[in-house]
Enzyme design. Structure first.
Site, PDB file in Angstrom:
ATOM      1  N   ARG A  70       0.830  -1.212   0.000  1.00  0.00           N
ATOM      2  CA  ARG A  70       0.000   0.000   0.000  1.00  0.00           C
ATOM      3  C   ARG A  70       0.864   1.261   0.000  1.00  0.00           C
ATOM      4  O   ARG A  70       0.519   2.271  -0.594  1.00  0.00           O
ATOM      5  CB  ARG A  70      -0.929  -0.002   1.221  1.00  0.00           C
ATOM      6  CG  ARG A  70      -1.997  -1.083   1.124  1.00  0.00           C
ATOM      7  CD  ARG A  70      -3.110  -0.836   2.118  1.00  0.00           C
ATOM      8  NE  ARG A  70      -2.646  -0.940   3.489  1.00  0.00           N
ATOM      9  CZ  ARG A  70      -2.816  -0.013   4.428  1.00  0.00           C
ATOM     10  NH1 ARG A  70      -3.448   1.097   4.167  1.00  0.00           N
ATOM     11  NH2 ARG A  70      -2.372  -0.207   5.649  1.00  0.00           N
ATOM     12  N   MET A  95     -12.206   3.056  -2.166  1.00  0.00           N
ATOM     13  CA  MET A  95     -12.205   1.911  -1.248  1.00  0.00           C
ATOM     14  C   MET A  95     -10.798   1.433  -0.914  1.00  0.00           C
ATOM     15  O   MET A  95     -10.482   0.254  -1.048  1.00  0.00           O
ATOM     16  CB  MET A  95     -13.033   0.766  -1.853  1.00  0.00           C
ATOM     17  CG  MET A  95     -14.486   1.132  -2.066  1.00  0.00           C
ATOM     18  SD  MET A  95     -15.313   1.617  -0.541  1.00  0.00           S
ATOM     19  CE  MET A  95     -15.500   0.022   0.227  1.00  0.00           C
ATOM     20  N   ARG A  96      -9.962   2.359  -0.484  1.00  0.00           N
ATOM     21  CA  ARG A  96      -8.626   1.979  -0.032  1.00  0.00           C
ATOM     22  C   ARG A  96      -8.288   2.796   1.203  1.00  0.00           C
ATOM     23  O   ARG A  96      -8.668   3.971   1.300  1.00  0.00           O
ATOM     24  CB  ARG A  96      -7.569   2.281  -1.110  1.00  0.00           C
ATOM     25  CG  ARG A  96      -7.605   1.373  -2.301  1.00  0.00           C
ATOM     26  CD  ARG A  96      -6.453   1.722  -3.247  1.00  0.00           C
ATOM     27  NE  ARG A  96      -5.156   1.387  -2.662  1.00  0.00           N
ATOM     28  CZ  ARG A  96      -4.559   0.223  -2.804  1.00  0.00           C
ATOM     29  NH1 ARG A  96      -5.122  -0.735  -3.518  1.00  0.00           N
ATOM     30  NH2 ARG A  96      -3.386  -0.006  -2.250  1.00  0.00           N
ATOM     31  N   ILE A  97      -7.552   2.177   2.116  1.00  0.00           N
ATOM     32  CA  ILE A  97      -7.094   2.905   3.301  1.00  0.00           C
ATOM     33  C   ILE A  97      -5.755   3.541   2.961  1.00  0.00           C
ATOM     34  O   ILE A  97      -4.860   2.882   2.415  1.00  0.00           O
ATOM     35  CB  ILE A  97      -6.986   1.953   4.509  1.00  0.00           C
ATOM     36  CG1 ILE A  97      -8.391   1.449   4.858  1.00  0.00           C
ATOM     37  CG2 ILE A  97      -6.348   2.654   5.701  1.00  0.00           C
ATOM     38  CD1 ILE A  97      -8.415   0.385   5.928  1.00  0.00           C
ATOM     39  N   LEU A  98      -5.644   4.826   3.240  1.00  0.00           N
ATOM     40  CA  LEU A  98      -4.425   5.542   2.863  1.00  0.00           C
ATOM     41  C   LEU A  98      -3.315   5.312   3.889  1.00  0.00           C
ATOM     42  O   LEU A  98      -3.573   5.153   5.073  1.00  0.00           O
ATOM     43  CB  LEU A  98      -4.709   7.044   2.768  1.00  0.00           C
ATOM     44  CG  LEU A  98      -5.848   7.494   1.850  1.00  0.00           C
ATOM     45  CD1 LEU A  98      -5.827   9.013   1.711  1.00  0.00           C
ATOM     46  CD2 LEU A  98      -5.761   6.839   0.480  1.00  0.00           C
ATOM     47  N   ASN A 112     -12.810  13.165   3.286  1.00  0.00           N
ATOM     48  CA  ASN A 112     -13.589  11.958   2.978  1.00  0.00           C
ATOM     49  C   ASN A 112     -15.020  12.183   3.421  1.00  0.00           C
ATOM     50  O   ASN A 112     -15.285  13.020   4.286  1.00  0.00           O
ATOM     51  CB  ASN A 112     -12.988  10.767   3.755  1.00  0.00           C
ATOM     52  CG  ASN A 112     -13.715   9.469   3.459  1.00  0.00           C
ATOM     53  OD1 ASN A 112     -14.025   9.157   2.307  1.00  0.00           O
ATOM     54  ND2 ASN A 112     -14.032   8.703   4.498  1.00  0.00           N
ATOM     55  N   HIS A 114     -18.249   9.945   4.981  1.00  0.00           N
ATOM     56  CA  HIS A 114     -18.567   8.641   5.573  1.00  0.00           C
ATOM     57  C   HIS A 114     -20.069   8.581   5.856  1.00  0.00           C
ATOM     58  O   HIS A 114     -20.628   9.543   6.397  1.00  0.00           O
ATOM     59  CB  HIS A 114     -17.769   8.452   6.865  1.00  0.00           C
ATOM     60  CG  HIS A 114     -18.020   7.121   7.499  1.00  0.00           C
ATOM     61  ND1 HIS A 114     -17.509   5.950   6.984  1.00  0.00           N
ATOM     62  CD2 HIS A 114     -18.780   6.774   8.571  1.00  0.00           C
ATOM     63  CE1 HIS A 114     -17.926   4.937   7.729  1.00  0.00           C
ATOM     64  NE2 HIS A 114     -18.701   5.409   8.698  1.00  0.00           N
ATOM     65  N   ASP A 150     -11.487   6.537   9.438  1.00  0.00           N
ATOM     66  CA  ASP A 150     -12.599   7.480   9.668  1.00  0.00           C
ATOM     67  C   ASP A 150     -12.466   8.217  10.998  1.00  0.00           C
ATOM     68  O   ASP A 150     -13.464   8.463  11.683  1.00  0.00           O
ATOM     69  CB  ASP A 150     -13.949   6.732   9.598  1.00  0.00           C
ATOM     70  CG  ASP A 150     -14.133   6.015   8.272  1.00  0.00           C
ATOM     71  OD1 ASP A 150     -13.749   6.578   7.232  1.00  0.00           O
ATOM     72  OD2 ASP A 150     -14.661   4.886   8.270  1.00  0.00           O
ATOM     73  N   GLN A 176     -27.478   9.328   1.342  1.00  0.00           N
ATOM     74  CA  GLN A 176     -26.802   9.846   0.140  1.00  0.00           C
ATOM     75  C   GLN A 176     -27.347  11.208  -0.271  1.00  0.00           C
ATOM     76  O   GLN A 176     -26.594  12.066  -0.737  1.00  0.00           O
ATOM     77  CB  GLN A 176     -26.915   8.845  -1.008  1.00  0.00           C
ATOM     78  CG  GLN A 176     -25.843   7.741  -0.901  1.00  0.00           C
ATOM     79  CD  GLN A 176     -25.090   7.511  -2.186  1.00  0.00           C
ATOM     80  OE1 GLN A 176     -25.691   7.488  -3.264  1.00  0.00           O
ATOM     81  NE2 GLN A 176     -23.789   7.324  -2.107  1.00  0.00           N
TER      82      GLN A 176
HETATM   83  C1  GRF Z   1     -20.874   6.933  -0.131  1.00  0.00           C
HETATM   84  O1  GRF Z   1     -21.905   6.308   0.562  1.00  0.00           O
HETATM   85  C2  GRF Z   1     -19.864   7.475   0.820  1.00  0.00           C
HETATM   86  O2  GRF Z   1     -20.402   7.847   2.035  1.00  0.00           O
HETATM   87  C3  GRF Z   1     -18.919   6.314   1.003  1.00  0.00           C
HETATM   88  O3  GRF Z   1     -18.870   5.681  -0.250  1.00  0.00           O
HETATM   89  C4  GRF Z   1     -20.084   5.912  -0.948  1.00  0.00           C
HETATM   90  C5  GRF Z   1     -19.737   6.410  -2.318  1.00  0.00           C
HETATM   91  O4  GRF Z   1     -20.856   6.512  -3.130  1.00  0.00           O
HETATM   92  N1  GRF Z   1     -17.627   6.780   1.446  1.00  0.00           N
HETATM   93  P1  GRF Z   1     -20.756   7.165  -4.574  1.00  0.00           P
HETATM   94  O5  GRF Z   1     -19.746   6.343  -5.375  1.00  0.00           O
HETATM   95  O6  GRF Z   1     -20.325   8.590  -4.422  1.00  0.00           O
HETATM   96  O7  GRF Z   1     -22.120   7.039  -5.150  1.00  0.00           O
END
Ligand code: GRF
Length: 206
Positions: A70, A95-98, A112, A114, A150, A176
């Site tokens: 990583r 979807m990666r931890i920095l 970010n 969350h 997070d 969302q």
């Molecule tokens: C979102 O729910 C956000 O909170 C999380 O990943 C999702 C990304 O959704 N970190 P999108 O690809 O922006 O639709």
């Protein structure tokens, strides 16, 4: 940004990119004075890349194959970000931890979103975690990224009610809607130089 240069964003994605879309729309509407210098995805064939291309934004597919770990991957990411003159790194479903290699290269300049009210329910499946716990309210959090999962200083949050019959899908949809409102709002605060970080606290000036 406190100078007169336009803030250059990189949006890092791994999936559908609805938050990316909200950011693009806010910039195109003139609400945020910034440019998306590039969209970087660690996966090819994700819809976020199509969204970016449709708006003429440069896309970079940066897969992890070929990197020993990583740390090495992140060093390469930093190089890409430097190449595009990026001032603010926006993680939008990345979807990666920095690693420290990224965090230290962009101090207080990686954010970010969350899908929960941090510090509750960090990590994956935050919406299901909230339902399983039985909370009455959940929501979303925009925060700076540090080396934890997070755990960085919180910029903005928004609350949504959790109903008895909510599923992961229905709660995610409600959250969302708020994400698409507060993520561009947080970016605007950053770009307008209205954010100061003091320890764990984020001060927002008018
Ligand atoms: C979102 O729910 C956000 O909170 C999380 O990943 C999702 C990304 O959704 N970190 P999108 O690809 O922006 O639709």
């Amino acid at each position: 940004m406190t100078d007169n240069l336009t803030c250059r964003l990189a949006v890092l994605v791994s999936g559908s990119g609805t938050n990316l879309q909200a950011i693009i729309d806010s910039i195109e509407a003139g609400d945020i004075d910034a440019t998306i210098a590039c969209v970087i995805s660690n996966k090819r064939d994700v819809f976020a890349l199509e969204r970016a291309a449709k708006h003429g934004i440069t896309v970079v597919v940066h897969e992890n194959s070929g990197f020993a770990n990583r740390q090495e991957y992140d060093l390469a990411t930093v190089e890409i970000l430097r190449q595009y003159g990026v001032n603010l790194v926006v993680l939008a479903g990345f979807m990666r931890i920095l690693t420290e290699n990224m965090i230290n290269a962009f101090p207080n300049a990686i954010i970010n979103i969350h899908p929960a009210l941090l510090p509750s329910f960090p990590g994956l499946h935050a919406q299901q975690q909230a339902i399983d716990y039985g909370v009455r309210y959940s929501g979303c959090t925009v925060h700076f990224v540090d080396c934890g999962t997070d755990t960085g200083p919180i910029i903005l949050q928004s609350v949504v009610p959790v109903d008895a019959n909510d599923t992961e899908e229905t709660l995610s949809a409600k959250i969302q809607k708020e994400e698409h409102r507060i993520y561009p709002a947080a970016i605007k605060l950053f770009v307008d130089g209205k954010i100061k970080v003091k320890g764990r606290k984020v001060l927002i000036t008018d």
